[in-house]
Each structure stands twice: as structure tokens, then as C-alpha cells.
Write an enzyme that holds these catalytic residues in place. Structure first.
Site, PDB file in Angstrom:
ATOM      1  N   GLU A  73       0.821  -1.206   0.000  1.00 15.40           N
ATOM      2  CA  GLU A  73       0.000   0.000   0.000  1.00 15.40           C
ATOM      3  C   GLU A  73       0.858   1.261   0.000  1.00 15.40           C
ATOM      4  O   GLU A  73       0.585   2.217  -0.742  1.00 15.40           O
ATOM      5  CB  GLU A  73      -0.931  -0.021   1.213  1.00 15.40           C
ATOM      6  CG  GLU A  73      -1.742   1.252   1.418  1.00 15.40           C
ATOM      7  CD  GLU A  73      -2.768   1.500   0.331  1.00 15.40           C
ATOM      8  OE1 GLU A  73      -3.372   2.579   0.343  1.00 15.40           O
ATOM      9  OE2 GLU A  73      -2.950   0.615  -0.542  1.00 15.40           O
ATOM     10  N   HIS A  76       2.634   1.912  -3.319  1.00 11.33           N
ATOM     11  CA  HIS A  76       1.651   2.460  -4.261  1.00 11.33           C
ATOM     12  C   HIS A  76       1.407   3.946  -3.994  1.00 11.33           C
ATOM     13  O   HIS A  76       1.340   4.757  -4.933  1.00 11.33           O
ATOM     14  CB  HIS A  76       0.347   1.675  -4.140  1.00 11.33           C
ATOM     15  CG  HIS A  76      -0.772   2.214  -4.985  1.00 11.33           C
ATOM     16  ND1 HIS A  76      -0.682   2.342  -6.347  1.00 11.33           N
ATOM     17  CD2 HIS A  76      -2.001   2.676  -4.648  1.00 11.33           C
ATOM     18  CE1 HIS A  76      -1.802   2.845  -6.834  1.00 11.33           C
ATOM     19  NE2 HIS A  76      -2.615   3.075  -5.814  1.00 11.33           N
ATOM     20  N   HIS A 134     -12.034   5.463  -8.278  1.00 10.97           N
ATOM     21  CA  HIS A 134     -10.567   5.569  -8.213  1.00 10.97           C
ATOM     22  C   HIS A 134      -9.922   4.856  -9.399  1.00 10.97           C
ATOM     23  O   HIS A 134      -8.965   5.367  -9.994  1.00 10.97           O
ATOM     24  CB  HIS A 134     -10.099   4.961  -6.893  1.00 10.97           C
ATOM     25  CG  HIS A 134      -8.682   5.300  -6.542  1.00 10.97           C
ATOM     26  ND1 HIS A 134      -8.150   6.570  -6.671  1.00 10.97           N
ATOM     27  CD2 HIS A 134      -7.669   4.529  -6.065  1.00 10.97           C
ATOM     28  CE1 HIS A 134      -6.890   6.572  -6.286  1.00 10.97           C
ATOM     29  NE2 HIS A 134      -6.564   5.337  -5.921  1.00 10.97           N
ATOM     30  N   HIS A 253     -20.523  -8.664 -16.629  1.00  7.83           N
ATOM     31  CA  HIS A 253     -19.202  -8.306 -17.137  1.00  7.83           C
ATOM     32  C   HIS A 253     -18.839  -9.165 -18.351  1.00  7.83           C
ATOM     33  O   HIS A 253     -18.269  -8.664 -19.323  1.00  7.83           O
ATOM     34  CB  HIS A 253     -18.159  -8.469 -16.038  1.00  7.83           C
ATOM     35  CG  HIS A 253     -16.784  -8.051 -16.434  1.00  7.83           C
ATOM     36  ND1 HIS A 253     -16.507  -6.830 -16.997  1.00  7.83           N
ATOM     37  CD2 HIS A 253     -15.588  -8.709 -16.367  1.00  7.83           C
ATOM     38  CE1 HIS A 253     -15.218  -6.735 -17.247  1.00  7.83           C
ATOM     39  NE2 HIS A 253     -14.637  -7.862 -16.886  1.00  7.83           N
ATOM     40  N   HIS A 314      -4.527  -8.005 -17.015  1.00  9.12           N
ATOM     41  CA  HIS A 314      -5.871  -7.739 -17.548  1.00  9.12           C
ATOM     42  C   HIS A 314      -6.285  -6.306 -17.239  1.00  9.12           C
ATOM     43  O   HIS A 314      -6.839  -5.600 -18.095  1.00  9.12           O
ATOM     44  CB  HIS A 314      -6.848  -8.732 -16.909  1.00  9.12           C
ATOM     45  CG  HIS A 314      -8.209  -8.750 -17.535  1.00  9.12           C
ATOM     46  ND1 HIS A 314      -8.417  -8.974 -18.878  1.00  9.12           N
ATOM     47  CD2 HIS A 314      -9.443  -8.582 -16.987  1.00  9.12           C
ATOM     48  CE1 HIS A 314      -9.713  -8.945 -19.138  1.00  9.12           C
ATOM     49  NE2 HIS A 314     -10.353  -8.699 -18.007  1.00  9.12           N
TER      50      HIS A 314
END
Length: 363
Positions: A73, A76, A134, A253, A314
Site C-alpha cells: 500500500e 503504491h 478511483h 461483465h 488484464h
């Protein structure tokens, strides 16, 4: 101009890294690796040593301190902070450039809002709506950076109308393909939002059979359940929706993937067939290649039960596909503008108009 292009190139690479690392953080369940923001357990660095872990646990007794997740975290966040500084530098440099100032201002505003979304992702404990916003903000940031690089890469001569025969191959098709191109953009964006919704609600690992889900899925499918907003929970980590809702989200999806592949694939084929310049053909090839890769990665996610690195790829490929499609649309606008300018300047304007109205006969 060269320095500006170099700065945008570096920022583009950094944006790709932030998107990939953000996906990795989310997929390793490290989104709440640090329960506070912007620090981590009250420190600027993640707790790694035993003394730091003990202090963090004492300060946040309800949290489960995990050094691996905390490190993911914070890396990032640091990388995202560096990205924000680069965008600020682009904004400052753009003040001296002949074009791109509007895009640079939009980038700066977006990166500030993106930072706020990053904070809310933590403080609202991974609320799915915030997580999806986000994700979309990161994709939008990459697309705007790619568009800015595209504009800076166009020399002065490229911004002026180029005289060309009205019957130039593909001339009128630049304008004719724009509605389909914008439809492809809307469909792809909707599919990306669906993908983010699937991930944010921990629905990626619900169905493992093709083409949609395990037998009997249609009896439990519910649009209302798929788009219900789970509010009022203390935390959304690991998901709060029941199986029926997660399965419905996952199936939607997959259905969206079929629609997006058909629409974007049709655009690629038509652009390739009627391309009026090499750049448009290259962009069409790029969109087509990324689309094929994205479909392949999606199938591997199903067959391999969402392997981590494949899932990250992906996510990253989806961002690149959207950015490349944005460039393709921009190039179609450029081509349509050049063709319109050539028609106005041509001494045989009537013939030019006839070509625009009936390109099939012109060929």
C-alpha cells in the site's frame, strides 16, 4: 518542446506503473494494508521490524498489522505521489507551450481529485463506488497523458490543413467513422466500469465455466441485485454482497465483454480498411492487438481462476486499450478536419462534396 515530450513520456511510464501496482495492491487484498491516510499506522513508512509492528498494533488495536500488505500500500502511495509531482511539473512547463495547456490543466485537476479518491478508498473502507471511481480516475489520467503526448508529437505543419485530392482514399471516412468510434468509447468505458464493479465487490472468482457461469445461473440472475449499492457497512473488504448479486455482476461483465469486442472490433476493421494515413492504420492495429490480448487474458482469468499476475495484466491492458482508443478517435477527428479543409480549398469543391456524400461511387 523536447523537454516537455520527455517529461510526458516519463509520466506516462509512471502512470502505467501506478495502475499496475494499484491493481496488484487491490488483488492482494492490501487496499487496507494501512488503516490511516496518508501515513501508515501513524508513520511515513510501513511497519516492518518487530518493534514497529508492536507499536502499530498498540496504536490501532482493531487492525491486523500485515507488513507485506502495508508495504504494498505504501509503495503504491509513494509512486502515486511522484506521479502527482510529475503532473504538476507538466502543468508548469505547459504554460510556455503553444498547445496542450488545457490538457495539462485537466490533468492537474484530475490528479488532485484522484488523490482525494485514494484517501476516501481507505477512510471509507473500500466502498465499491469509491474503488470504481478511483480505478476510472487512473484510467482517465493515463488517457489524458497519452492524448497530451499525441498533441505534443504533432509538428507545426501537422496542425495546418494539408491540400489533398478530394478523392483521397479514406478521406470522407474519417468523419463517417466518428459516430461508431464514440460508440466504441462509451461501450468500452461501460465495460471497464463493470470490470471495476466486479473487482470491487469481489465477484471475479464467482464463475469458472464458459461462456457465462455454472449451470442454473439464469434462474438466480438479477439486474437489481447486480447494481444494488451496499451502504452502511463498517468495512467492505472481501465483499458484502450475497452470491446472487456477485454472480449477476460477473455474468454482466462477461456479456459486456462480448458487446465491447463486437463494437470495438468492427471499428478496428473499418478503420484498417479505410485508413487515409499510416498513423490511423497503426492506431487501429494497436487497438485491435490490445483488444485481442484483453480477451485472451480474460479467458485465462476464467480458466486459471484469476491468477494474480494475469489479473494485473488484464487491468493494465484495459487501461492501455482505452488510451489507444482515445488516440484513435483523436486521429479520426484530425483526418476529418483535414478532409473538410481540403474540400473548402479545392477548386473542385463540388466534386469534393460528391465524394463525401458518396464515397462508394468515388472508389
Amino acid at each position: 518542446m523536447k523537454r516537455a515530450r520527455w517529461l510526458v513520456n516519463v509520466t506516462l511510464v509512471l502512470a502505467l506503473a501506478v495502475i499496475a501496482l494499484g491493481a496488484y495492491t487491490r488483488l492482494t487484498d492490501a487496499g487496507l494494508g494501512c488503516p490511516d491516510w496518508p501515513g501508515c499506522y501513524g508513520r511515513l513508512t510501513p511497519p516492518v521490524h518487530d518493534t514497529h509492528i508492536a507499536a502499530a498494533q498498540a496504536r490501532f488495536p482493531d487492525a491486523r498489522v500485515d507488513p507485506f500488505k502495508a508495504r504494498n500500500e505504501m509503495v503504491h502511495r509513494y509512486l502515486a505521489g511522484l506521479l502527482g509531482l510529475c503532473v504538476l511539473a507538466i502543468f508548469v512547463v505547459s504554460r510556455r507551450l503553444p498547445r496542450g495547456r488545457g490538457l495539462a490543466a485537466a490533468l492537474l485537476g484530475l490528479v488532485v481529485f484522484q488523490a482525494a479518491l485514494g484517501m476516501w478508498t481507505v477512510t471509507m473502507n473500500l466502498m465499491p463506488v469509491v474503488v470504481v471511481a478511483h480505478l476510472c480516475g487512473g484510467f482517465a489520467l493515463l488517457s489524458l497523458l497519452a492524448l497530451l503526448r499525441f498533441e505534443l508529437g504533432r509538428d507545426v505543419g501537422a496542425t495546418l490543413p494539408r491540400p489533398a485530392p478530394a478523392s483521397a482514399a479514406g478521406g470522407p471516412w474519417g468523419a463517417r467513422l466518428l459516430p461508431l468510434a464514440w460508440l466504441a468509447f462509451v461501450v468500452l468505458l461501460a465495460q471497464i466500469v463493470l470490470g471495476g464493479w466486479t473487482s470491487a465487490n469481489y465477484a471475479a472468482a464467482v464463475c469458472y465455466q464458459l461462456p457465462f457461469c455454472e449451470s442454473g445461473w439464469s434462474a438466480q440472475f438479477s439486474l437489481r441485485a447486480a447494481f444494488s449499492l451496499p451502504l452502511g457497512h463498517e468495512t467492505y473488504e472481501f465483499g458484502v454482497l450475497p452470491y446472487e448479486a456477485r454472480m449477476s455482476i460477473h455474468v454482466l461483465h462477461r456479456m459486456g465483454a462480448l458487446v465491447a469486442t463486437g463494437v470495438v472490433g468492427s471499428l478496428v476493421l473499418l478503420c484498417w480498411r479505410h485508413a487515409a494515413d499510416a498513423r490511423l492504420r497503426q492506431l487501429a492495429a494497436g487497438v485491435g492487438g490490445l483488444l485481442a490480448l484483453q480477451v485472451t487474458l480474460g479467458l485465462i482469468n476464467v480458466i486459471g481462476q484469476v491468477p494474480l499476475l494475469n489479473a494485473v495484466a488484464h487491468n493494465l491492458t484495459a487501461a492501455c486499450l482505452l488510451a489507444t482508443l482515445v488516440l484513435l478517435i483523436r486521429q479520426l477527428h484530425v483526418q476529418a478536419g483535414r478532409n473538410a479543409a481540403s474540400c473548402r480549398q479545392s477548386p473542385v469543391g463540388r466534386s469534393c462534396a460528391m465524394v463525401v456524400e458518396s464515397p462508394v461511387k468515388a472508389r
